[in-house]
Design an enzyme around this catalytic site. Structure first.
Site, PDB file in Angstrom:
ATOM      1  N   ASN A  31       0.825  -1.220   0.000  1.00  9.69           N
ATOM      2  CA  ASN A  31       0.000   0.000   0.000  1.00  9.69           C
ATOM      3  C   ASN A  31       0.858   1.270   0.000  1.00  9.69           C
ATOM      4  O   ASN A  31       0.326   2.372   0.097  1.00  9.69           O
ATOM      5  CB  ASN A  31      -0.970   0.004   1.199  1.00  9.69           C
ATOM      6  CG  ASN A  31      -0.250   0.055   2.535  1.00  9.69           C
ATOM      7  OD1 ASN A  31       0.973   0.200   2.604  1.00  9.69           O
ATOM      8  ND2 ASN A  31      -1.007  -0.062   3.618  1.00  9.69           N
ATOM      9  N   TYR A 140       4.845  -3.795  19.439  1.00 14.39           N
ATOM     10  CA  TYR A 140       5.330  -4.357  18.176  1.00 14.39           C
ATOM     11  C   TYR A 140       5.693  -5.833  18.351  1.00 14.39           C
ATOM     12  O   TYR A 140       5.234  -6.702  17.598  1.00 14.39           O
ATOM     13  CB  TYR A 140       6.546  -3.547  17.701  1.00 14.39           C
ATOM     14  CG  TYR A 140       7.343  -4.212  16.611  1.00 14.39           C
ATOM     15  CD1 TYR A 140       6.781  -4.487  15.370  1.00 14.39           C
ATOM     16  CD2 TYR A 140       8.681  -4.582  16.822  1.00 14.39           C
ATOM     17  CE1 TYR A 140       7.518  -5.111  14.367  1.00 14.39           C
ATOM     18  CE2 TYR A 140       9.415  -5.188  15.826  1.00 14.39           C
ATOM     19  CZ  TYR A 140       8.840  -5.457  14.605  1.00 14.39           C
ATOM     20  OH  TYR A 140       9.565  -6.079  13.619  1.00 14.39           O
ATOM     21  N   ASN A 169      18.564  -7.169  13.890  1.00 12.13           N
ATOM     22  CA  ASN A 169      18.468  -5.846  13.252  1.00 12.13           C
ATOM     23  C   ASN A 169      18.987  -5.853  11.817  1.00 12.13           C
ATOM     24  O   ASN A 169      20.191  -6.025  11.595  1.00 12.13           O
ATOM     25  CB  ASN A 169      19.242  -4.818  14.083  1.00 12.13           C
ATOM     26  CG  ASN A 169      18.532  -4.516  15.384  1.00 12.13           C
ATOM     27  OD1 ASN A 169      18.199  -5.419  16.144  1.00 12.13           O
ATOM     28  ND2 ASN A 169      18.271  -3.250  15.623  1.00 12.13           N
TER      29      ASN A 169
HETATM   30  N1  LIG Z   1      14.017  -3.750   9.645  1.00 10.58           N
HETATM   31  C1  LIG Z   1      14.320  -4.605  10.612  1.00 10.58           C
HETATM   32  O1  LIG Z   1      15.359  -4.503  11.263  1.00 10.58           O
HETATM   33  C2  LIG Z   1      13.389  -5.742  10.931  1.00 10.58           C
HETATM   34  C3  LIG Z   1      13.774  -6.643  11.951  1.00 10.58           C
HETATM   35  C4  LIG Z   1      12.899  -7.676  12.298  1.00 10.58           C
HETATM   36  C5  LIG Z   1      11.726  -7.867  11.588  1.00 10.58           C
HETATM   37  N2  LIG Z   1      11.390  -7.003  10.595  1.00 10.58           N
HETATM   38  C6  LIG Z   1      10.146  -7.245   9.869  1.00 10.58           C
HETATM   39  O2  LIG Z   1      10.438  -7.287   8.478  1.00 10.58           O
HETATM   40  C7  LIG Z   1       9.344  -6.775   7.728  1.00 10.58           C
HETATM   41  C8  LIG Z   1       9.831  -5.715   6.766  1.00 10.58           C
HETATM   42  O3  LIG Z   1      10.481  -4.683   7.486  1.00 10.58           O
HETATM   43  P1  LIG Z   1      11.127  -3.432   6.733  1.00 10.58           P
HETATM   44  O4  LIG Z   1      12.213  -2.941   7.595  1.00 10.58           O
HETATM   45  O5  LIG Z   1      11.406  -3.791   5.330  1.00 10.58           O
HETATM   46  O6  LIG Z   1       9.925  -2.391   6.819  1.00 10.58           O
HETATM   47  P2  LIG Z   1       9.415  -1.340   5.713  1.00 10.58           P
HETATM   48  O7  LIG Z   1       8.542  -0.382   6.467  1.00 10.58           O
HETATM   49  O8  LIG Z   1      10.541  -0.796   4.939  1.00 10.58           O
HETATM   50  O9  LIG Z   1       8.530  -2.240   4.761  1.00 10.58           O
HETATM   51  C9  LIG Z   1       7.198  -2.597   5.050  1.00 10.58           C
HETATM   52  C10 LIG Z   1       6.418  -2.551   3.733  1.00 10.58           C
HETATM   53  O10 LIG Z   1       5.080  -3.004   3.976  1.00 10.58           O
HETATM   54  C11 LIG Z   1       4.152  -2.096   3.375  1.00 10.58           C
HETATM   55  N3  LIG Z   1       2.898  -2.200   4.157  1.00 10.58           N
HETATM   56  C12 LIG Z   1       2.724  -1.928   5.481  1.00 10.58           C
HETATM   57  N4  LIG Z   1       1.455  -2.170   5.832  1.00 10.58           N
HETATM   58  C13 LIG Z   1       0.818  -2.622   4.719  1.00 10.58           C
HETATM   59  C14 LIG Z   1      -0.520  -3.046   4.437  1.00 10.58           C
HETATM   60  N5  LIG Z   1      -1.475  -3.022   5.388  1.00 10.58           N
HETATM   61  N6  LIG Z   1      -0.817  -3.435   3.186  1.00 10.58           N
HETATM   62  C15 LIG Z   1       0.125  -3.428   2.199  1.00 10.58           C
HETATM   63  N7  LIG Z   1       1.393  -3.048   2.401  1.00 10.58           N
HETATM   64  C16 LIG Z   1       1.735  -2.642   3.653  1.00 10.58           C
HETATM   65  C17 LIG Z   1       4.837  -0.742   3.447  1.00 10.58           C
HETATM   66  O11 LIG Z   1       4.356   0.195   2.509  1.00 10.58           O
HETATM   67  C18 LIG Z   1       6.291  -1.136   3.163  1.00 10.58           C
HETATM   68  O12 LIG Z   1       6.564  -1.139   1.784  1.00 10.58           O
HETATM   69  C19 LIG Z   1       8.320  -6.286   8.752  1.00 10.58           C
HETATM   70  O13 LIG Z   1       7.317  -7.268   8.910  1.00 10.58           O
HETATM   71  C20 LIG Z   1       9.131  -6.148  10.027  1.00 10.58           C
HETATM   72  O14 LIG Z   1       8.344  -6.328  11.176  1.00 10.58           O
HETATM   73  C21 LIG Z   1      12.185  -5.945  10.254  1.00 10.58           C
HETATM   74  O1  LIG Z   2      18.836   7.564  16.238  1.00  9.46           O
HETATM   75  C1  LIG Z   2      18.922   6.533  16.921  1.00  9.46           C
HETATM   76  C2  LIG Z   2      18.305   5.317  16.538  1.00  9.46           C
HETATM   77  C3  LIG Z   2      18.433   4.215  17.369  1.00  9.46           C
HETATM   78  N1  LIG Z   2      19.141   4.287  18.518  1.00  9.46           N
HETATM   79  C4  LIG Z   2      19.305   3.076  19.349  1.00  9.46           C
HETATM   80  O2  LIG Z   2      19.899   2.069  18.538  1.00  9.46           O
HETATM   81  C5  LIG Z   2      19.397   0.779  18.891  1.00  9.46           C
HETATM   82  C6  LIG Z   2      18.802   0.133  17.645  1.00  9.46           C
HETATM   83  O3  LIG Z   2      17.626   0.867  17.302  1.00  9.46           O
HETATM   84  P1  LIG Z   2      16.890   0.729  15.896  1.00  9.46           P
HETATM   85  O4  LIG Z   2      17.864   0.816  14.785  1.00  9.46           O
HETATM   86  O5  LIG Z   2      15.735   1.681  15.905  1.00  9.46           O
HETATM   87  O6  LIG Z   2      16.376  -0.777  15.917  1.00  9.46           O
HETATM   88  P2  LIG Z   2      15.453  -1.554  16.967  1.00  9.46           P
HETATM   89  O7  LIG Z   2      14.650  -0.644  17.828  1.00  9.46           O
HETATM   90  O8  LIG Z   2      16.339  -2.559  17.672  1.00  9.46           O
HETATM   91  O9  LIG Z   2      14.384  -2.288  16.026  1.00  9.46           O
HETATM   92  C7  LIG Z   2      14.729  -2.849  14.760  1.00  9.46           C
HETATM   93  O10 LIG Z   2      15.180  -4.152  14.984  1.00  9.46           O
HETATM   94  C8  LIG Z   2      14.184  -5.002  15.551  1.00  9.46           C
HETATM   95  C9  LIG Z   2      14.886  -6.290  15.851  1.00  9.46           C
HETATM   96  O11 LIG Z   2      15.775  -6.048  16.939  1.00  9.46           O
HETATM   97  C10 LIG Z   2      13.060  -5.119  14.554  1.00  9.46           C
HETATM   98  O12 LIG Z   2      12.101  -6.031  14.978  1.00  9.46           O
HETATM   99  C11 LIG Z   2      12.438  -3.761  14.326  1.00  9.46           C
HETATM  100  O13 LIG Z   2      11.426  -3.875  13.334  1.00  9.46           O
HETATM  101  C12 LIG Z   2      13.490  -2.815  13.845  1.00  9.46           C
HETATM  102  O14 LIG Z   2      12.934  -1.501  13.812  1.00  9.46           O
HETATM  103  C13 LIG Z   2      18.370   1.017  20.009  1.00  9.46           C
HETATM  104  O15 LIG Z   2      19.017   0.853  21.234  1.00  9.46           O
HETATM  105  C14 LIG Z   2      17.996   2.491  19.857  1.00  9.46           C
HETATM  106  O16 LIG Z   2      17.593   3.113  21.043  1.00  9.46           O
HETATM  107  C15 LIG Z   2      19.763   5.452  18.910  1.00  9.46           C
HETATM  108  O17 LIG Z   2      20.390   5.527  19.956  1.00  9.46           O
HETATM  109  N2  LIG Z   2      19.622   6.548  18.094  1.00  9.46           N
END
Ligand SMILES: NC(=O)c1ccc[n+]([C@@H]2O[C@H](COP(=O)([O-])OP(=O)(O)OC[C@H]3O[C@@H](n4cnc5c(N)ncnc54)[C@H](O)[C@@H]3O)[C@@H](O)[C@H]2O)c1
Ligand SMILES: O=c1ccn([C@@H]2O[C@H](COP(=O)(O)OP(=O)(O)O[C@H]3O[C@H](CO)[C@@H](O)[C@H](O)[C@H]3O)[C@@H](O)[C@H]2O)c(=O)[nH]1
Length: 327
Positions: A31, A140, A169
């Site tokens: 979306n 979350y 992460n």
């Molecule tokens: N980034 C991380 O470190 C991390 C870590 C652990 C798990 N995850 C999981 O991995 C997945 C992807 O994370 P990301 O970092 O790529 O996030 P992101 O926000 O970059 O991507 C999410 C995508 O989903 C789409 N989306 C959200 N809600 C929607 C809906 N209702 N219908 C259709 N599309 C929708 C958004 O537009 C976006 O393109 C997530 O499920 C997140 O929980 C991410």
């Molecule tokens: O500007 C910033 C951003 C982050 N942090 C710290 O850096 C660490 C990592 O933060 P962030 O990069 O935001 O990642 P997380 O909060 O650990 O969460 C990410 O990693 C998770 C897995 O650990 C996923 O599930 C989440 O979707 C994803 O957002 C945390 O201690 C934050 O408090 C800072 O100090 N300054």
């Protein structure tokens, strides 16, 4: 054909590209709430729509011969989930449940689910294995754990097979620098440090330096998005080759880095000095999250090949080539 929900997002766009490179046909449903259409590989079919819309889902499952769903679409920011929990329960739990219902009713039996280490909460163990108690400390993490519970119940009652991948992460960018991480607002640590070092933000805020860790800042396990991608492809092959399974796997490097150490690594790679501002702890942040990924190594033969240095270097390439992201 593989349906990738959230394929316009950070991780989904990387996996989509690799799936197509490996010969899979892909349809992306997104979306664009946090994703970017230009992140989607042009060879994929793109459907603009919401995973909560049953009509859209049923039409897709009827129109295409979808063998499996990779479900990335979600809201995924720890801090935001504390401020706005209902958004998380609606999008991550309510709408994902509708997706699962539509899959079951349309006879699509294979799902790969993006879970997270946030389901473990504040673990007592230094290294997290899949078996330890799940006690998420933010909405979350709770929303993702609820879906894992729903999947495990659905496995018992229906012919749905799934693999839940619990990422630590995610970091880094596609090696060519064509796609990378671009969120608005950006809350993740590495892109925020790099944006600051590019001059876009005045300083990097460190949320809390009074944690019970060696330097007082939070420790995380940073896993390169290409390593995550490889795990998804292995998981897909496994899922498609098995009659009925329900597995959960951690995905991390097994090494933790503090916020201060990550800043140091970014400074080293960019050859620039960061201006750090210490701010209060961010609600919902556990002090230490580091993975054991032995289970997926032993069972699927996955191994991470990239280091934190690789993640920062590739992310920096992306930021240099795209200082304003996808705009
Ligand atoms: N980034 C991380 O470190 C991390 C870590 C652990 C798990 N995850 C999981 O991995 C997945 C992807 O994370 P990301 O970092 O790529 O996030 P992101 O926000 O970059 O991507 C999410 C995508 O989903 C789409 N989306 C959200 N809600 C929607 C809906 N209702 N219908 C259709 N599309 C929708 C958004 O537009 C976006 O393109 C997530 O499920 C997140 O929980 C991410
Ligand atoms: O500007 C910033 C951003 C982050 N942090 C710290 O850096 C660490 C990592 O933060 P962030 O990069 O935001 O990642 P997380 O909060 O650990 O969460 C990410 O990693 C998770 C897995 O650990 C996923 O599930 C989440 O979707 C994803 O957002 C945390 O201690 C934050 O408090 C800072 O100090 N300054």
């Amino acid at each position: 054909m593989i349906l990738v929900t959230g394929g316009a997002g950070y991780i989904g766009s990387h996996v989509t590209r690799e799936l197509i490179n490996q010969g899979y046909e892909v349809i992306v449903l997104d979306n664009l709430s946090t994703g970017h259409q230009s992140a989607i590989d042009r060879r994929a079919v793109f459907k603009l729509g919401d995973i909560g819309d049953r009509q859209t889902l049923d039409d897709l499952f009827n129109q295409y011969d979808i063998k499996a769903v990779m479900h990335f679409a979600a809201n995924c920011l720890v801090g935001e989930s504390v401020q706005n929990p209902l958004k998380y329960y609606d999008n991550n739990v309510g709408k994902t449940t509708r997706l699962i219902q539509s899959m079951v009713e349309n006879n699509v039996k294979k799902l790969i689910f993006s879970s997270t280490c946030a389901i473990y909460g504040n673990p007592e163990q230094d290294i997290i294995t899949e078996q330890i108690p799940k006690k998420p400390i933010n909405p979350y993490g709770r929303s993702k754990l609820m879906i894992e519970t729903i999947l495990s119940d659905t496995l018992k009652s229906d012919e749905l097979s799934y693999i839940s991948l619990r990422y630590f992460n995610a970091a880094g960018a596609y090696p060519s620098g064509e796609i990378g991480e671009d969120h608005d607002p950006e809350t993740h640590l590495i892109p925020n440090i790099l944006k600051h070092l590019q001059g876009a933000v005045e300083n990097i805020e460190v949320f809390g330096n009074d944690y019970d860790t060696p330097d007082g800042t939070c420790i995380r396990d940073y896993i390169h998005v290409q390593d995550l991608t490889n795990a998804h492809i292995l998981a897909l092959k496994h899922l498609l080759s098995q009659p009925k399974i329900g597995f959960q796997y951690n995905l991390g490097n097994g090494k933790g880095y503090s916020v201060k150490e990550v800043i140091g690594e970014c400074e080293r790679i960019t050859n620039k000095k960061a201006k750090v501002r210490y701010a209060p702890r961010r609600p919902g942040d556990p002090p230490v999250l580091v993975a054991s990924s032995s289970k997926i190594k032993n069972e699927l033969g996955w191994f991470p090949v990239y280091t934190l240095t690789d993640s920062v270097r590739s992310a920096w390439q992306w930021h240099i080539k795209h200082p304003h992201g996808y705009q």
